[in-house]
Write a protein that holds these residues in place. Structure first.
Motif, PDB file in Angstrom:
ATOM      1  N   PHE A  18       0.855  -1.186   0.000  1.00 41.94           N
ATOM      2  CA  PHE A  18       0.000   0.000   0.000  1.00 41.94           C
ATOM      3  C   PHE A  18       0.891   1.235   0.000  1.00 41.94           C
ATOM      4  O   PHE A  18       1.790   1.347   0.834  1.00 41.94           O
ATOM      5  CB  PHE A  18      -0.894   0.027   1.249  1.00 41.94           C
ATOM      6  N   VAL A  19       0.654   2.131  -0.934  1.00 39.05           N
ATOM      7  CA  VAL A  19       1.411   3.377  -1.029  1.00 39.05           C
ATOM      8  C   VAL A  19       0.394   4.503  -1.110  1.00 39.05           C
ATOM      9  O   VAL A  19      -0.532   4.451  -1.919  1.00 39.05           O
ATOM     10  CB  VAL A  19       2.319   3.406  -2.282  1.00 39.05           C
ATOM     11  N   HIS A  20       0.565   5.500  -0.269  1.00 43.81           N
ATOM     12  CA  HIS A  20      -0.383   6.618  -0.318  1.00 43.81           C
ATOM     13  C   HIS A  20       0.355   7.928  -0.559  1.00 43.81           C
ATOM     14  O   HIS A  20       1.550   8.049  -0.335  1.00 43.81           O
ATOM     15  CB  HIS A  20      -1.229   6.691   0.953  1.00 43.81           C
ATOM     16  N   ASP A  21      -0.391   8.879  -1.065  1.00 40.25           N
ATOM     17  CA  ASP A  21       0.118  10.240  -1.302  1.00 40.25           C
ATOM     18  C   ASP A  21       1.273  10.296  -2.299  1.00 40.25           C
ATOM     19  O   ASP A  21       2.260  10.995  -2.080  1.00 40.25           O
ATOM     20  CB  ASP A  21       0.536  10.911   0.013  1.00 40.25           C
ATOM     21  N   ILE A  22       1.164   9.581  -3.398  1.00 40.90           N
ATOM     22  CA  ILE A  22       2.165   9.718  -4.457  1.00 40.90           C
ATOM     23  C   ILE A  22       2.000  11.128  -5.017  1.00 40.90           C
ATOM     24  O   ILE A  22       0.912  11.509  -5.438  1.00 40.90           O
ATOM     25  CB  ILE A  22       1.964   8.674  -5.561  1.00 40.90           C
ATOM     26  N   PRO A  23       3.056  11.920  -5.009  1.00 37.17           N
ATOM     27  CA  PRO A  23       2.931  13.309  -5.461  1.00 37.17           C
ATOM     28  C   PRO A  23       2.955  13.423  -6.984  1.00 37.17           C
ATOM     29  O   PRO A  23       3.310  12.475  -7.681  1.00 37.17           O
ATOM     30  CB  PRO A  23       4.187  13.965  -4.882  1.00 37.17           C
ATOM     31  N   GLN A  24       2.597  14.584  -7.470  1.00 37.24           N
ATOM     32  CA  GLN A  24       2.850  14.882  -8.874  1.00 37.24           C
ATOM     33  C   GLN A  24       4.306  15.337  -8.933  1.00 37.24           C
ATOM     34  O   GLN A  24       4.692  16.275  -8.262  1.00 37.24           O
ATOM     35  CB  GLN A  24       1.931  15.973  -9.400  1.00 37.24           C
ATOM     36  N   PHE A  25       5.099  14.640  -9.728  1.00 37.57           N
ATOM     37  CA  PHE A  25       6.515  14.949  -9.813  1.00 37.57           C
ATOM     38  C   PHE A  25       6.737  16.117 -10.766  1.00 37.57           C
ATOM     39  O   PHE A  25       6.135  16.177 -11.834  1.00 37.57           O
ATOM     40  CB  PHE A  25       7.306  13.738 -10.315  1.00 37.57           C
ATOM     41  N   LYS A  26       7.605  17.024 -10.375  1.00 32.44           N
ATOM     42  CA  LYS A  26       8.015  18.091 -11.287  1.00 32.44           C
ATOM     43  C   LYS A  26       8.997  17.484 -12.277  1.00 32.44           C
ATOM     44  O   LYS A  26       9.778  16.604 -11.921  1.00 32.44           O
ATOM     45  CB  LYS A  26       8.662  19.236 -10.516  1.00 32.44           C
ATOM     46  N   SER A  27       8.964  17.946 -13.509  1.00 29.48           N
ATOM     47  CA  SER A  27       9.803  17.342 -14.542  1.00 29.48           C
ATOM     48  C   SER A  27      11.296  17.461 -14.228  1.00 29.48           C
ATOM     49  O   SER A  27      12.106  16.707 -14.751  1.00 29.48           O
ATOM     50  CB  SER A  27       9.503  17.946 -15.906  1.00 29.48           C
ATOM     51  N   LEU A  50      -0.387  -3.886  -5.831  1.00 32.51           N
ATOM     52  CA  LEU A  50      -0.172  -2.514  -5.382  1.00 32.51           C
ATOM     53  C   LEU A  50      -1.501  -1.798  -5.253  1.00 32.51           C
ATOM     54  O   LEU A  50      -2.297  -1.770  -6.193  1.00 32.51           O
ATOM     55  CB  LEU A  50       0.720  -1.769  -6.380  1.00 32.51           C
ATOM     56  N   PHE A  51      -1.737  -1.232  -4.087  1.00 35.16           N
ATOM     57  CA  PHE A  51      -2.881  -0.354  -3.852  1.00 35.16           C
ATOM     58  C   PHE A  51      -2.286   1.009  -3.536  1.00 35.16           C
ATOM     59  O   PHE A  51      -1.458   1.137  -2.629  1.00 35.16           O
ATOM     60  CB  PHE A  51      -3.722  -0.854  -2.674  1.00 35.16           C
ATOM     61  N   CYS A  52      -2.673   2.021  -4.297  1.00 30.82           N
ATOM     62  CA  CYS A  52      -2.048   3.321  -4.095  1.00 30.82           C
ATOM     63  C   CYS A  52      -3.028   4.464  -4.327  1.00 30.82           C
ATOM     64  O   CYS A  52      -4.068   4.295  -4.961  1.00 30.82           O
ATOM     65  CB  CYS A  52      -0.831   3.479  -4.996  1.00 30.82           C
ATOM     66  N   SER A  53      -2.646   5.598  -3.791  1.00 29.98           N
ATOM     67  CA  SER A  53      -3.372   6.840  -4.054  1.00 29.98           C
ATOM     68  C   SER A  53      -2.351   7.873  -4.510  1.00 29.98           C
ATOM     69  O   SER A  53      -1.202   7.850  -4.095  1.00 29.98           O
ATOM     70  CB  SER A  53      -4.102   7.325  -2.801  1.00 29.98           C
ATOM     71  N   ALA A  54      -2.800   8.744  -5.397  1.00 30.77           N
ATOM     72  CA  ALA A  54      -1.902   9.760  -5.932  1.00 30.77           C
ATOM     73  C   ALA A  54      -2.623  11.094  -5.999  1.00 30.77           C
ATOM     74  O   ALA A  54      -3.855  11.157  -6.022  1.00 30.77           O
ATOM     75  CB  ALA A  54      -1.416   9.351  -7.312  1.00 30.77           C
ATOM     76  N   ALA A  55      -1.831  12.147  -6.052  1.00 35.70           N
ATOM     77  CA  ALA A  55      -2.374  13.501  -6.114  1.00 35.70           C
ATOM     78  C   ALA A  55      -3.054  13.783  -7.446  1.00 35.70           C
ATOM     79  O   ALA A  55      -3.906  14.655  -7.538  1.00 35.70           O
ATOM     80  CB  ALA A  55      -1.258  14.514  -5.868  1.00 35.70           C
ATOM     81  N   SER A  59      -1.667   9.625 -15.896  1.00 34.83           N
ATOM     82  CA  SER A  59      -1.113  10.335 -17.053  1.00 34.83           C
ATOM     83  C   SER A  59      -0.525  11.687 -16.689  1.00 34.83           C
ATOM     84  O   SER A  59       0.202  12.287 -17.481  1.00 34.83           O
ATOM     85  CB  SER A  59      -2.184  10.507 -18.132  1.00 34.83           C
ATOM     86  N   ASP A  60      -0.797  12.170 -15.472  1.00 34.34           N
ATOM     87  CA  ASP A  60      -0.292  13.474 -15.031  1.00 34.34           C
ATOM     88  C   ASP A  60       0.747  13.366 -13.919  1.00 34.34           C
ATOM     89  O   ASP A  60       1.032  14.362 -13.244  1.00 34.34           O
ATOM     90  CB  ASP A  60      -1.449  14.346 -14.547  1.00 34.34           C
ATOM     91  N   LEU A  61       1.323  12.186 -13.696  1.00 33.13           N
ATOM     92  CA  LEU A  61       2.276  12.025 -12.594  1.00 33.13           C
ATOM     93  C   LEU A  61       3.481  12.947 -12.708  1.00 33.13           C
ATOM     94  O   LEU A  61       4.023  13.399 -11.713  1.00 33.13           O
ATOM     95  CB  LEU A  61       2.756  10.579 -12.487  1.00 33.13           C
ATOM     96  N   VAL A  62       3.914  13.210 -13.926  1.00 31.57           N
ATOM     97  CA  VAL A  62       5.015  14.152 -14.125  1.00 31.57           C
ATOM     98  C   VAL A  62       4.417  15.447 -14.640  1.00 31.57           C
ATOM     99  O   VAL A  62       3.761  15.472 -15.674  1.00 31.57           O
ATOM    100  CB  VAL A  62       6.055  13.613 -15.125  1.00 31.57           C
ATOM    101  N   SER A  63       4.614  16.512 -13.899  1.00 27.79           N
ATOM    102  CA  SER A  63       4.052  17.807 -14.258  1.00 27.79           C
ATOM    103  C   SER A  63       4.649  18.318 -15.555  1.00 27.79           C
ATOM    104  O   SER A  63       5.865  18.348 -15.738  1.00 27.79           O
ATOM    105  CB  SER A  63       4.322  18.820 -13.145  1.00 27.79           C
ATOM    106  N   THR A  64       3.785  18.727 -16.441  1.00 26.03           N
ATOM    107  CA  THR A  64       4.221  19.307 -17.705  1.00 26.03           C
ATOM    108  C   THR A  64       3.711  20.737 -17.804  1.00 26.03           C
ATOM    109  O   THR A  64       3.457  21.235 -18.897  1.00 26.03           O
ATOM    110  CB  THR A  64       3.703  18.484 -18.894  1.00 26.03           C
ATOM    111  N   ALA A  65       3.567  21.388 -16.680  1.00 22.91           N
ATOM    112  CA  ALA A  65       2.999  22.733 -16.635  1.00 22.91           C
ATOM    113  C   ALA A  65       3.638  23.645 -17.674  1.00 22.91           C
ATOM    114  O   ALA A  65       4.849  23.829 -17.695  1.00 22.91           O
ATOM    115  CB  ALA A  65       3.168  23.327 -15.244  1.00 22.91           C
ATOM    116  N   ALA A  66       2.803  24.181 -18.542  1.00 21.79           N
ATOM    117  CA  ALA A  66       3.199  25.146 -19.569  1.00 21.79           C
ATOM    118  C   ALA A  66       4.212  24.585 -20.563  1.00 21.79           C
ATOM    119  O   ALA A  66       4.914  25.328 -21.218  1.00 21.79           O
ATOM    120  CB  ALA A  66       3.743  26.415 -18.920  1.00 21.79           C
ATOM    121  N   LEU A  67       4.326  23.268 -20.659  1.00 18.22           N
ATOM    122  CA  LEU A  67       5.268  22.662 -21.602  1.00 18.22           C
ATOM    123  C   LEU A  67       4.499  21.800 -22.595  1.00 18.22           C
ATOM    124  O   LEU A  67       3.533  21.149 -22.234  1.00 18.22           O
ATOM    125  CB  LEU A  67       6.269  21.759 -20.865  1.00 18.22           C
TER     126      LEU A  67
END
Length: 114
Positions: A18-27, A50-55, A59-67
Motif C-alpha cells: 500500500f502506497v499513499h500520497d504519491i505526489p505529482q513529480f516536477k519534470s 499494489l494499492f495506491c493513491s496519488a495527487a 497520465s499526469d504524474l510528471v508535471s508538464t505545466a506550460a510545456l
C-alpha cells in the motif's frame, strides 16, 4: 510514498503493498522520478499487488505545466530514456490494475529471512 523504500526488499517480502500520497513529480525532480520508476519496476517484476493513491491521475504524474507534451503527457525536459522509463512505468501501473495481473502469483527472488 517514501523515497527511502528499497523496492526489491519490499517486493520480496510482501505480496501486497500500500502506497499513499504519491505526489505529482516536477519534470526537473529526476532523482525522485527515477526512484519511483525503480520501485514500480521491482513491484511489477515480483507480481506484487499494489494499492495506491496519488495527487493526480497516472497520465499526469510528471508535471508538464506550460510545456508541450511528448510521450503520454511526459515532460520533454526529461531525457529520452527517462521519458521511455516513465511511459513504461505508467503502462505497468495500468496493467497492475487488471484482473489478469491480480491473478498472478507473487514471485520471491530472494528473502531476507531465508
Amino acid at each position: 510514498y517514501q523515497r527511502r523504500v528499497h523496492g526489491g526488499c519490499v517486493a520480496d517480502e510482501f505480496h501486497t503493498v500500500f502506497v499513499h500520497d504519491i505526489p505529482q513529480f516536477k519534470s526537473d525532480s529526476r532523482n525522485d522520478i527515477r526512484r519511483f520508476i525503480w520501485l514500480i519496476d521491482e513491484l511489477y517484476e515480483h507480481n506484487c499487488k499494489l494499492f495506491c493513491s496519488a495527487a493526480v491521475p497516472l497520465s499526469d504524474l510528471v508535471s508538464t505545466a506550460a510545456l508541450p507534451s511528448t510521450l503520454d503527457g511526459i515532460a520533454p525536459l526529461m531525457a529520452d530514456d527517462e521519458q521511455f522509463a516513465m511511459a513504461r512505468c505508467i503502462s505497468r501501473l495500468r496493467e497492475m490494475q487488471t484482473v489478469k495481473y491480480f491473478q498472478q502469483p507473487h514471485i520471491v527472488k530472494s528473502s531476507l529471512f531465508n
